[in-house]
Scaffold this active site. Structure first.
Site, PDB file in Angstrom:
ATOM      1  N   LYS A 103       8.706  27.385  26.568  1.00  0.00           N
ATOM      2  CA  LYS A 103       8.483  28.900  26.256  1.00  0.00           C
ATOM      3  C   LYS A 103       7.549  29.524  27.330  1.00  0.00           C
ATOM      4  CE  LYS A 103       8.319  27.781  21.528  1.00  0.00           C
ATOM      5  NZ  LYS A 103       7.549  27.915  20.243  1.00  0.00           N
ATOM      6  N   ARG A 124      -0.298  13.065  32.436  1.00  0.00           N
ATOM      7  CA  ARG A 124       0.681  12.922  33.669  1.00  0.00           C
ATOM      8  C   ARG A 124       1.570  14.133  33.975  1.00  0.00           C
ATOM      9  NH1 ARG A 124       4.605   7.829  34.346  1.00  0.00           N
ATOM     10  NH2 ARG A 124       2.647   6.855  34.705  1.00  0.00           N
TER      11      ARG A 124
END
Length: 336
Positions: A103, A124
């Site tokens: 989004k 990560r």
């Protein structure tokens, strides 16, 4: 609290207080005495798992595991680590359709929101520098699980723990050690962290790092410059694996990272440049060990798996013990 050259990053020492509430971005934060503390706690965790399966020191604690790149071993071992200690985890797949990243939410906002629910975050991200940026604004510990082509500190920690364990290096030893780093040294964040950690660990009287890579995939100069600060470390470039494997104590193999190449053609030109097979192993010392951060593609033949010197699956198990210790230290429960 002591700090590294980057004043925003804590130095992690033999004091458990230096670890509590701290984030981990780079292996350069950890002093030799701090490394020994982590390994001592890791050995304790191994004993706990093997004798009783775990304990409850992280009961009611929640770990956020946030991965914007694929992961099997790192994500699962962190999740197993927190569960072995009685905690739980919330996982965010930053690549998936359920992530607010789709989004347009910023990485910083995602972590800020997750901190409302969790006690620490494992992160990560494919962009080098992104984890460091998050650490600057985070209010709770953030552990770097891979920072683009930068570093992968927890992998290096489990690698050095495994080297000490397999080669039976104790605090009283100062051996001479030859480590061959093989494969994609340019993109391989695991070898960037490992070279730095081995150099600064002070666990050897003399360390020789031999870099063996296809053309164009050499160890970054920044890593070489860091290692060069240590007088007891020699760095060498080699091209013929067969010539150096006979004197190696550790052969650390990495895959050619296809996802880092601009085109499939560029990848195909270097794919399969080096393959460790039984013929190569026949030239190595009986005490030599083979490590690999995994996953492998074709750089270690499966026939090598039966060789007792193939330590990469033992290496993976050690990763859980080291990450259990790391979580216990940063969450302030190492001394139960």
């Amino acid at each position: 609290m002591a700090t590294t050259a980057d004043a925003s990053l804590p130095t992690l020492t033999e004091s458990v207080d230096s670890w509590k509430g701290s984030s981990l971005l780079s292996v350069t934060q950890i002093t030799p005495a701090g490394l020994q503390l982590l390994f001592d706690v890791s050995q304790g965790m191994r004993q706990i798992v093997r004798t009783q399966g775990g304990d409850d020191r992280l009961q009611h604690r929640l770990l956020g595991t946030v991965f914007y790149e694929a992961s099997t071993r790192t994500s699962c071992s962190f999740q197993a680590a927190v569960m072995r200690l009685g905690g739980k985890f919330i996982h965010v797949d930053g690549q998936g359709n359920s992530s607010a990243n789709k989004k347009g939410e910023s990485l910083e906002d995602t972590i800020r929101c997750l901190e409302c629910y969790t006690d620490a975050t494992v992160l990560r991200h494919p962009v080098h520098g992104s984890v460091g940026r998050v650490i600057q604004m985070a209010t709770k510990p953030v552990l770097n699980a891979g920072d683009g082509v930068g570093e992968h500190p927890t992998q290096a920690l489990l690698d050095v723990f495994t080297i000490r364990d397999e080669l039976k290096i104790t605090n009283n030893d100062k051996p001479k050690l030859t480590v061959v780093l093989l494969g994609d040294l340019k993109h391989g964040r695991t070898v960037h962290s490992l070279a730095k950690l081995l150099a600064q660990s002070q666990m050897t009287a003399q360390l020789t790092l031999q870099y063996c890579s296809p053309p164009g995939l050499e160890m970054p100069q920044t890593v070489q410059d860091f290692v060069a600060k240590y007088d007891n470390v020699t760095q060498q470039y080699v091209t013929n694996l067969a010539e150096v494997v006979a004197t190696a104590d550790v052969l650390y193999v990495t895959r050619i990272q296809r996802e880092r190449f601009a085109s499939d053609d560029a990848y195909e030109q270097v794919k399969g440049s080096y393959v460790v097979n039984n013929e190569i192993m026949s030239q190595a010392k009986s005490s030599m060990i083979v490590l690999h951060p995994l996953p492998r593609v074709d750089e270690i033949a499966t026939e090598v798996d039966a060789d007792p010197r193939a330590a990469y699956f033992r290496q993976m198990e050690n990763g859980m013990f080291v990450r259990m210790a790391l979580l216990a230290l940063v969450l302030g429960v190492a001394q139960k």
